[in-house]
Design a protein around this motif. Structure first.
Motif, PDB file in Angstrom:
ATOM      1  N   UNK A  11       3.967 -87.791  -6.145  1.00 27.68           N
ATOM      2  CA  UNK A  11       5.235 -87.147  -5.717  1.00 27.68           C
ATOM      3  C   UNK A  11       6.225 -86.513  -7.298  1.00 27.68           C
ATOM      4  N   UNK A  12       6.098 -87.570  -8.032  1.00 31.11           N
ATOM      5  CA  UNK A  12       6.947 -87.430  -9.401  1.00 31.11           C
ATOM      6  C   UNK A  12       6.285 -86.279 -10.094  1.00 31.11           C
ATOM      7  N   UNK A  13       5.045 -86.120 -10.167  1.00 31.46           N
ATOM      8  CA  UNK A  13       4.323 -84.972 -10.820  1.00 31.46           C
ATOM      9  C   UNK A  13       3.701 -83.789 -10.050  1.00 31.46           C
ATOM     10  N   UNK A  14       4.115 -83.793  -8.833  1.00 35.18           N
ATOM     11  CA  UNK A  14       3.508 -82.819  -8.061  1.00 35.18           C
ATOM     12  C   UNK A  14       3.539 -81.545  -8.299  1.00 35.18           C
ATOM     13  N   UNK A  15       4.751 -81.099  -9.338  1.00 35.78           N
ATOM     14  CA  UNK A  15       4.816 -79.699  -9.656  1.00 35.78           C
ATOM     15  C   UNK A  15       3.790 -79.181 -10.750  1.00 35.78           C
ATOM     16  N   UNK A  16       3.239 -80.237 -11.226  1.00 30.98           N
ATOM     17  CA  UNK A  16       2.134 -80.193 -12.233  1.00 30.98           C
ATOM     18  C   UNK A  16       0.826 -79.763 -11.911  1.00 30.98           C
ATOM     19  N   UNK A  17       0.623 -80.137 -10.434  1.00 35.49           N
ATOM     20  CA  UNK A  17      -0.840 -79.582  -9.818  1.00 35.49           C
ATOM     21  C   UNK A  17      -0.717 -78.269  -9.336  1.00 35.49           C
ATOM     22  N   UNK A  18       0.532 -77.595  -9.171  1.00 37.31           N
ATOM     23  CA  UNK A  18       0.503 -76.211  -8.595  1.00 37.31           C
ATOM     24  C   UNK A  18       0.024 -75.451  -9.345  1.00 37.31           C
ATOM     25  N   UNK A  19      -1.076 -74.782  -9.358  1.00 39.25           N
ATOM     26  CA  UNK A  19      -1.711 -73.749 -10.286  1.00 39.25           C
ATOM     27  C   UNK A  19      -1.580 -72.524  -9.771  1.00 39.25           C
ATOM     28  N   UNK A  62      -3.902 -70.353  -9.191  1.00 34.48           N
ATOM     29  CA  UNK A  62      -4.905 -69.956  -7.922  1.00 34.48           C
ATOM     30  C   UNK A  62      -4.208 -70.706  -6.673  1.00 34.48           C
ATOM     31  N   UNK A  63      -3.622 -71.771  -6.945  1.00 32.20           N
ATOM     32  CA  UNK A  63      -2.859 -72.316  -5.423  1.00 32.20           C
ATOM     33  C   UNK A  63      -1.983 -71.386  -5.090  1.00 32.20           C
ATOM     34  N   UNK A  64      -1.274 -70.747  -5.792  1.00 37.82           N
ATOM     35  CA  UNK A  64      -0.037 -70.069  -5.395  1.00 37.82           C
ATOM     36  C   UNK A  64      -0.754 -68.831  -4.706  1.00 37.82           C
ATOM     37  N   UNK A  65      -1.656 -68.257  -5.132  1.00 42.46           N
ATOM     38  CA  UNK A  65      -2.218 -67.198  -4.969  1.00 42.46           C
ATOM     39  C   UNK A  65      -2.844 -67.321  -3.434  1.00 42.46           C
ATOM     40  N   UNK A  66      -3.503 -68.449  -3.212  1.00 37.73           N
ATOM     41  CA  UNK A  66      -4.012 -68.864  -1.853  1.00 37.73           C
ATOM     42  C   UNK A  66      -2.601 -68.913  -0.746  1.00 37.73           C
ATOM     43  N   UNK A  67      -1.814 -69.640  -1.443  1.00 37.19           N
ATOM     44  CA  UNK A  67      -0.525 -69.570  -0.288  1.00 37.19           C
ATOM     45  C   UNK A  67      -0.072 -68.218  -0.358  1.00 37.19           C
ATOM     46  N   UNK A  68      -0.004 -67.118  -1.196  1.00 39.67           N
ATOM     47  CA  UNK A  68       0.511 -65.887  -0.946  1.00 39.67           C
ATOM     48  C   UNK A  68      -0.519 -65.154   0.056  1.00 39.67           C
ATOM     49  N   UNK A  69      -2.049 -65.314  -0.100  1.00 35.75           N
ATOM     50  CA  UNK A  69      -2.731 -64.568   0.755  1.00 35.75           C
ATOM     51  C   UNK A  69      -2.758 -65.191   2.293  1.00 35.75           C
ATOM     52  N   UNK A  70      -2.443 -66.520   2.236  1.00 39.42           N
ATOM     53  CA  UNK A  70      -2.337 -66.984   3.770  1.00 39.42           C
ATOM     54  C   UNK A  70      -1.245 -66.476   4.393  1.00 39.42           C
ATOM     55  N   UNK A  71      -0.019 -66.362   3.537  1.00 35.45           N
ATOM     56  CA  UNK A  71       1.154 -65.909   4.104  1.00 35.45           C
ATOM     57  C   UNK A  71       0.979 -64.462   4.511  1.00 35.45           C
ATOM     58  N   UNK A  72       0.247 -63.482   3.660  1.00 32.31           N
ATOM     59  CA  UNK A  72      -0.035 -62.201   3.850  1.00 32.31           C
ATOM     60  C   UNK A  72      -0.678 -61.860   5.189  1.00 32.31           C
ATOM     61  N   UNK A  89       5.534 -61.344 -10.310  1.00 32.43           N
ATOM     62  CA  UNK A  89       4.177 -61.781 -10.455  1.00 32.43           C
ATOM     63  C   UNK A  89       3.851 -63.214  -9.903  1.00 32.43           C
ATOM     64  N   UNK A  90       2.603 -63.638  -9.859  1.00 34.38           N
ATOM     65  CA  UNK A  90       2.300 -64.755  -9.299  1.00 34.38           C
ATOM     66  C   UNK A  90       2.672 -66.004  -9.905  1.00 34.38           C
ATOM     67  N   UNK A  91       2.885 -65.488 -11.503  1.00 34.78           N
ATOM     68  CA  UNK A  91       3.231 -66.497 -12.252  1.00 34.78           C
ATOM     69  C   UNK A  91       4.781 -66.935 -12.150  1.00 34.78           C
ATOM     70  N   UNK A  92       5.539 -66.169 -11.851  1.00 33.21           N
ATOM     71  CA  UNK A  92       6.784 -66.323 -11.756  1.00 33.21           C
ATOM     72  C   UNK A  92       7.268 -67.037 -10.501  1.00 33.21           C
ATOM     73  N   UNK A  93       6.369 -66.676  -9.373  1.00 28.46           N
ATOM     74  CA  UNK A  93       6.434 -67.323  -8.138  1.00 28.46           C
ATOM     75  C   UNK A  93       6.035 -68.881  -8.391  1.00 28.46           C
ATOM     76  N   UNK A  94       5.094 -68.991  -9.079  1.00 21.45           N
ATOM     77  CA  UNK A  94       4.565 -70.136  -9.285  1.00 21.45           C
ATOM     78  C   UNK A  94       5.730 -71.259  -9.870  1.00 21.45           C
ATOM     79  N   UNK A  95       6.509 -70.489 -11.051  1.00 17.98           N
ATOM     80  CA  UNK A  95       7.683 -71.301 -11.743  1.00 17.98           C
ATOM     81  C   UNK A  95       8.607 -71.824 -10.569  1.00 17.98           C
ATOM     82  N   UNK A  96       9.044 -70.955  -9.717  1.00 19.62           N
ATOM     83  CA  UNK A  96       9.958 -71.157  -8.675  1.00 19.62           C
ATOM     84  C   UNK A  96       9.499 -72.396  -7.760  1.00 19.62           C
ATOM     85  N   UNK A  97       8.216 -72.078  -7.242  1.00 18.50           N
ATOM     86  CA  UNK A  97       7.932 -73.486  -6.348  1.00 18.50           C
ATOM     87  C   UNK A  97       7.549 -74.664  -7.167  1.00 18.50           C
ATOM     88  N   UNK A  98       7.257 -74.681  -8.555  1.00 19.25           N
ATOM     89  CA  UNK A  98       7.140 -75.663  -9.218  1.00 19.25           C
ATOM     90  C   UNK A  98       8.580 -76.398  -9.516  1.00 19.25           C
TER      91      UNK A  98
END
Length: 682
Positions: free
Chosen positions: A480-488, A490-500, A516-525
């Motif tokens: 849980x303390x390092x959960x943000x490090x595991x979100x890549x 690729x993972x964000x793209x999967x979440x986006x496609x699922x929501x789409x 971009x996907x990278x900026x959304x990744x930073x917010x989720x992280x």
């Protein structure tokens, strides 16, 4: 036009002309030989093809050969009835079967016809019908499987097209075979009818002399029966071969090996079966049964069993040698170094003493509980944890374990075998004796106590846990303390496609036009770093779509998202039906922080003097320690614009402290300020 296409048209037309145009006996012999040759080719092809659809033209061939065979029947009938002879092949076949006895010949011919009609043809027809039905029923499932593999990236578009085409071919083939089997069945019926017509017509014509030759009833019966039997055989034998080839082709399963190889391997591949069969045959030789027939067969089976055992030993040795050679060759390959560069996202290493906790055969349930971690984190935080590797490490002490993140050791812990960990919750009734330690996941004081004191500790208010639970809890909190490090990405793209799939308008507006996907990744992280659940992707993406036109600063966008998730954050942070104790931040401190904010290409950050930060952190530590009730530390509340910078200041020294803005507190939550964090002027 290709020569093969021209030849096929000529063959079909010639087969039809046989129904009308009479041919001489010599030409009939040649055409009968051609018919037998084609039948032999068909059955041998059916035996040796790897997959049934390799003979996709088989149903059409059945139709053509059936028409050709019926045409030959008409030609032979014309010759038998008109001239009393039908060529050398028919006469020879009839003489062989009859063997000088017409009755014997008739009986043998009837048996052959019945075998072809009742056994082979009927069986092939039923198999074709059932196979076609099951193949058609399985088509939707196969199509869905291909689509799933394509969507997951397991196969390419080209491979998907090939597999779809193969399914279509199978469906067409088995459907056509279901219909073509009716030709074989009706061909057998026609052969029986023609046989009776030849016999009856021949007797009538021979006895009356209408064909130019007057014979007695006995002579006519003998002559025309032999010719009819020969005619029936030269027609029935190719028909039998065709029926057998059809049955073999339909019942053949798709494999890379040959049918003969499979039969030998599966029927004679078990040495113990051959050995037992051999000894049974030898034992039967001591009975009144003929010994000269049973003993050789039994001895042959025993010898075959010995040969199979020796062959398996040779194959095993050869396989080991090949595996060793392959391993050596793999090691020699320079590209194998690439595999050594990969690191596992999460690893749990432990000493050999902890192995029984992970071994199911020894009653350990650690593997199952590790799998539950991934499910629970997905539910609690809305993100997927990578595969957690468990491995023993002989370099560790027997009771030690290590948790690694991306190959780097993060934490290390120890357990005591045959002991339980009693955690002091702050509400204990009576102190207990034990080995003092600190609970590794939360840093709470604890004792290692023997198993006999477990119930006593629970009665005294301690939280008692076993060694496996201790390790799993420590692993869970570390993840849980390092959960943000595991979100890549690729993972964000999967979440986006699922929501789409359900919100395509939102995603089309947001990605990639606004972010971009990278900026959304930073917010989720950023959200995961402070243990905020990101399951509500619709709200997150809607908020990003609202504020991305104003700013692309991911830190500020994170704050807007947090405010939109106020209800969820409050539910996760505060307690229901009780007053929640909070600390607030001195307005002067907030102003000092905002005055120190500087911007660069990476975003905004506070640039306070180190001495000022030390005073602020020390004062906050003191107030938190004084305000702790039980094991619950108060929450820090700040103004929305300051929260992000204040969190950056304190997260290095106090990473566990929860910092919220006023806008993130739900209106239904009851809070009570117990102090204000400030900085002394001295």
């Amino acid at each position: 036009m290709k020569l093969s296409n021209v030849a096929m048209g000529i063959v079909v037309l010639f087969a039809v002309l046989l129904f009308i145009v009479p041919i001489p006996a010599g030409a009939l012999d040649f055409l009968i030989a051609v018919n037998i040759t084609v039948s032999l080719i068909l059955i041998l092809n059916a035996i040796y093809v790897k997959e049934p659809i390799e003979m996709s033209v088989f149903p059409t061939l059945l139709l053509i050969t059936t028409i050709f065979r019926l045409g030959l029947n008409l030609c032979s009938t014309r010759l038998i009835l008109a001239q009393g002879q039908a060529g050398q092949i028919i006469h020879t076949f009839g003489s062989w079967v009859a063997s000088g006895n017409v009755i014997v010949g008739v009986i043998l011919f009837v048996i052959i016809v019945l075998i072809n009609f009742l056994v082979i043809t009927k069986g092939a027809e039923r198999v074709a019908e059932v196979t076609a039905r099951f193949t058609l029923d399985a088509m939707p499932g196969k199509q869905m499987s291909i689509d799933a593999d394509l969507n997951s990236g397991a196969i390419t578009d080209v491979e998907a097209k090939e597999r779809r085409a193969k399914i279509q071919q199978e469906s067409s083939f088995y459907g056509a075979m279901d219909g073509a089997s009716k030709f074989i069945k009706n061909d057998s019926i026609a052969s029986i009818v023609i046989t009776f017509i030849n016999i009856i017509g021949g007797i009538v014509l021979g006895a009356t002399g209408l064909n130019g030759e007057t014979l007695s009833i006995t002579e006519a019966l003998s002559k025309y029966t032999i010719l009819t039997i020969g005619d029936g055989l030269v027609s029935s034998i190719p028909s039998l071969l065709t029926s057998v080839s059809s049955a073999i082709l339909i019942t053949k399963s798709a494999k890379d090996s040959d049918l003969g190889e499979d039969m030998v391997k599966q029927l004679f591949g078990q040495a113990k079966v051959l050995k037992l069969t051999g000894w049974v045959l030898v034992a039967l030789g001591f009975t009144p049964l003929p010994t000269f027939a049973l003993w050789p067969a039994g001895i042959l089976c025993i010898w075959a069993a010995s040969s199979v055992e020796k062959q398996k030993v040779k194959e095993q040795i050869a396989e080991e040698v090949v595996n060793e050679d392959e391993e050596i060759e793999e090691i020699r390959k320079p590209e194998n170094v690439i595999g050594l560069l990969q690191v596992d996202p999460i690893e749990l290493e432990f000493g050999y003493g902890i192995i029984p906790f992970a071994d199911k055969s020894q009653g350990g349930d650690m593997l199952d509980r590790v799998a539950m971690i991934r499910k629970q984190v997905a539910i609690d935080f809305g993100t997927v944890v990578p595969i957690i590797r468990l491995r023993d490490n002989i370099q560790l002490n027997p009771n030690q374990y290590v948790i690694k993140i991306k190959g780097v050791e993060i934490v290390r812990g120890e357990i005591m075998f045959d002991h339980y960990l009693a955690i002091d919750t702050g509400f204990t009734i009576e102190e207990m004796q034990g080995i003092e330690t600190v609970e590794p996941a939360y840093g709470m004081p604890a004792l290692w106590i023997p198993e006999k004191d477990r119930e006593k500790a629970e009665m005294n208010g301690y939280t008692v846990t076993d060694a496996t639970t201790l390790i799993i809890t420590h692993l869970t909190e570390t993840i849980k303390a390092h959960l943000h490090e595991f979100l890549t990405r690729q993972d964000v793209n999967v979440l986006i496609e699922k929501t789409k799939e359900t919100n395509d308008v939102l995603i089309n507006e947001l990605v990639p036009k606004l972010l971009g996907i990278g900026e959304i990744q930073k917010v989720l992280q950023n959200l995961l770093k402070e243990k905020i659940c990101v399951r509500d992707l619709i709200t997150i993406f809607e908020t990003l779509a609202d504020y991305a036109p104003v700013t692309r600063d991911t830190d500020l966008l994170t704050e807007y998202v947090r405010q939109a998730l106020a209800r969820a954050i409050s539910q996760q942070t505060f307690y229901d039906n009780e007053v929640n104790r909070v600390l607030t931040l001195d307005p002067k401190v907030e102003q000092d922080i905002m005055d120190s904010v500087q911007k660069n290409e990476q975003g905004s950050y506070p640039a306070l003097e180190p001495s000022y930060i030390n005073k602020l952190v020390n004062n906050m530590k003191q107030m938190i320690e004084e305000s702790i009730v039980g094991n619950q530390a108060p929450i820090i509340l700040t103004s929305p614009i300051v929260r992000i910078y204040f969190k950056k200041i304190v997260e290095a020294s106090l990473p566990q402290v929860v910092v919220l803005s006023y806008n993130e507190v739900d209106t239904k939550v009851e809070i009570q300020s117990i102090g204000m964090v400030t900085v002394d002027e001295n």
